[in-house]
Scaffold this motif. Structure first.
Motif, PDB file in Angstrom:
ATOM      1  N   VAL A   1       0.810  -1.017   0.109  1.00 30.90           N
ATOM      2  CA  VAL A   1      -0.025   0.004  -0.069  1.00 30.90           C
ATOM      3  C   VAL A   1       0.897   1.414   0.033  1.00 30.90           C
ATOM      4  N   GLY A   2       1.984   0.958  -0.199  1.00 32.91           N
ATOM      5  CA  GLY A   2       2.945   2.181  -0.336  1.00 32.91           C
ATOM      6  C   GLY A   2       3.685   2.573   0.907  1.00 32.91           C
ATOM      7  N   ASP A   3       3.434   2.374   2.115  1.00 35.54           N
ATOM      8  CA  ASP A   3       3.968   2.551   3.459  1.00 35.54           C
ATOM      9  C   ASP A   3       5.474   2.052   3.303  1.00 35.54           C
ATOM     10  N   LYS A   4       6.235   3.211   3.880  1.00 32.52           N
ATOM     11  CA  LYS A   4       7.758   2.845   3.854  1.00 32.52           C
ATOM     12  C   LYS A   4       7.999   2.281   5.143  1.00 32.52           C
ATOM     13  N   ILE A   5       8.754   1.513   5.345  1.00 29.97           N
ATOM     14  CA  ILE A   5       9.063   0.540   6.465  1.00 29.97           C
ATOM     15  C   ILE A   5      10.720   0.384   6.461  1.00 29.97           C
ATOM     16  N   ARG A   6      11.275   0.531   7.598  1.00 26.46           N
ATOM     17  CA  ARG A   6      12.825   0.200   7.884  1.00 26.46           C
ATOM     18  C   ARG A   6      12.865  -1.099   8.486  1.00 26.46           C
ATOM     19  N   PHE A   7      13.987  -1.883   7.856  1.00 26.82           N
ATOM     20  CA  PHE A   7      14.287  -3.160   8.423  1.00 26.82           C
ATOM     21  C   PHE A   7      14.526  -3.253   9.814  1.00 26.82           C
ATOM     22  N   ASN A   8      13.754  -4.258  10.511  1.00 23.17           N
ATOM     23  CA  ASN A   8      13.741  -4.486  12.054  1.00 23.17           C
ATOM     24  C   ASN A   8      15.475  -4.620  12.229  1.00 23.17           C
ATOM     25  N   LYS A   9      15.759  -4.106  13.354  1.00 20.34           N
ATOM     26  CA  LYS A   9      17.115  -4.266  14.077  1.00 20.34           C
ATOM     27  C   LYS A   9      18.285  -3.586  13.326  1.00 20.34           C
ATOM     28  N   ASP A  10      17.893  -2.729  12.663  1.00 22.82           N
ATOM     29  CA  ASP A  10      19.018  -2.138  11.674  1.00 22.82           C
ATOM     30  C   ASP A  10      19.448  -2.933  10.754  1.00 22.82           C
ATOM     31  N   GLY A  11      18.389  -3.649   9.946  1.00 27.59           N
ATOM     32  CA  GLY A  11      18.755  -4.518   9.210  1.00 27.59           C
ATOM     33  C   GLY A  11      19.296  -3.900   7.769  1.00 27.59           C
ATOM     34  N   LYS A  12      20.290  -4.538   7.159  1.00 23.27           N
ATOM     35  CA  LYS A  12      20.619  -4.083   5.734  1.00 23.27           C
ATOM     36  C   LYS A  12      21.061  -5.285   4.901  1.00 23.27           C
ATOM     37  N   PHE A  13      20.509  -4.872   3.625  1.00 20.52           N
ATOM     38  CA  PHE A  13      20.660  -5.987   2.755  1.00 20.52           C
ATOM     39  C   PHE A  13      21.621  -5.488   1.645  1.00 20.52           C
TER      40      PHE A  13
END
Length: 297
Positions: free
Chosen positions: A70-82
């Motif tokens: 639906v277009g909501d921006k969400i950060r990855f949990n626990k400062d996650g990074k891919f």
């Protein structure tokens, strides 16, 4: 699909170019000068007899957030990074002169997902691309082409983050490329590609497009802009922040800007930045890339 022992040798053999270039030339004596009869190219975007195109490429991609459906921006949990590194080699060579080229690409991935608690890395070959590209028609300084490409997984998804779906796929693609004289006399080039890819046995189905425009800032310097999109449809709509290349249902569009330098007629080197500009159920990524265009004849 697992790697078969015959796939790589078969791929290499397909690119052994056995057709010698036809060097028949007619010479006429005009005012004691010898004039060679040169045959006009059918399509300069295709490789002709005696030519091979190599394009090595490498990119670095990073994502720390995503947009849901639906277009909501969400950060990855626990400062996650891919993040990943993706070197690949593209090859094109004539099969029946300029009318039919054989094309292929060998990719390699190093994917990493890390947060405050875990760090997982997986390095493996990706989906080898092998197909044919056809010259269809010429419209003054523009050319219509089409391709049929197979995607063959050379890996097993036994470690995360995955490098692909581990499924065989086929893609049909239409390409329109050429130059626009309104921008100058052969100082620009453009390419538009649209393609449809299907993964067997059932999904996902992916619509892909690429729009690129290159402009010569000087005799040796080239500015290249690209917009690339991928709309992937599947009943498997789950989003995996720690396993992005397993996500099957998503939409994304990215833009890139590259600067190139032509060292010679046979070698051009590019480097640039890219960033996602639209996302749905997909990571919001950015990064850099470098690639070369090498012509052998």
């Amino acid at each position: 699909m697992k790697t078969n022992n015959f796939i790589l040798p078969l791929f290499i053999l397909c690119f052994i170019h056995l057709n010698a270039q036809d060097k028949n030339a007619a010479t006429n004596k005009v005012k004691s000068d010898s004039i060679e009869n040169v045959k006009e190219r059918i399509n300069p975007w295709q490789q002709t007899s005696g030519e091979i195109l190599l394009s090595p490429y490498v990119s670095r991609y990073i994502a720390t957030s995503y947009r849901n459906s639906v277009g909501d921006k969400i950060r990855f949990n626990k400062d996650g990074k891919f993040s990943n590194y993706n070197p690949r080699l593209f090859i094109a060579a004539p099969l029946f002169g300029e009318k039919v080229n054989i094309i292929g690409s060998i990719p390699f991935f190093t994917n990493t997902y890390e947060d405050n608690n875990v760090s997982n890395t997986n390095s493996d070959l990706g989906d080898i691309e092998l197909g044919l590209k056809f010259h269809l028609a010429k419209f003054k300084d523009n050319y219509l082409m089409a391709s049929l490409i197979s995607y063959i997984p050379l890996y097993s998804n036994n470690a995360t983050p995955f490098v692909g779906y581990d499924l065989f796929a086929l893609e049909t693609r239409v390409i329109f490329a050429g130059t626009l004289k309104l921008l100058g006399e052969y100082n620009n080039f453009h390419k538009i590609e649209v393609g449809l890819r299907y993964f067997f046995p059932e999904d996902p189905v992916q619509f892909r497009f690429l729009i690129s425009e290159g402009y010569n800032l000087s005799k040796k310097t080239i500015l290249l802009g690209e917009i690339e999109g991928m709309f992937s449809g599947s009943d498997r709509d789950e989003f995996f922040r720690n396993n992005l290349q397993a996500v099957a249902d998503f939409k994304m569009i990215k833009a890139s800007l590259n600067l190139g330098y032509e060292f010679s007629n046979n070698f051009t080197l590019y480097g640039g930045l890219f960033s996602d500009v639209y996302n749905s159920n997909s990571a919001i990524g950015r990064g850099f890339q470098t690639f070369a265009v090498i012509r052998l004849d």
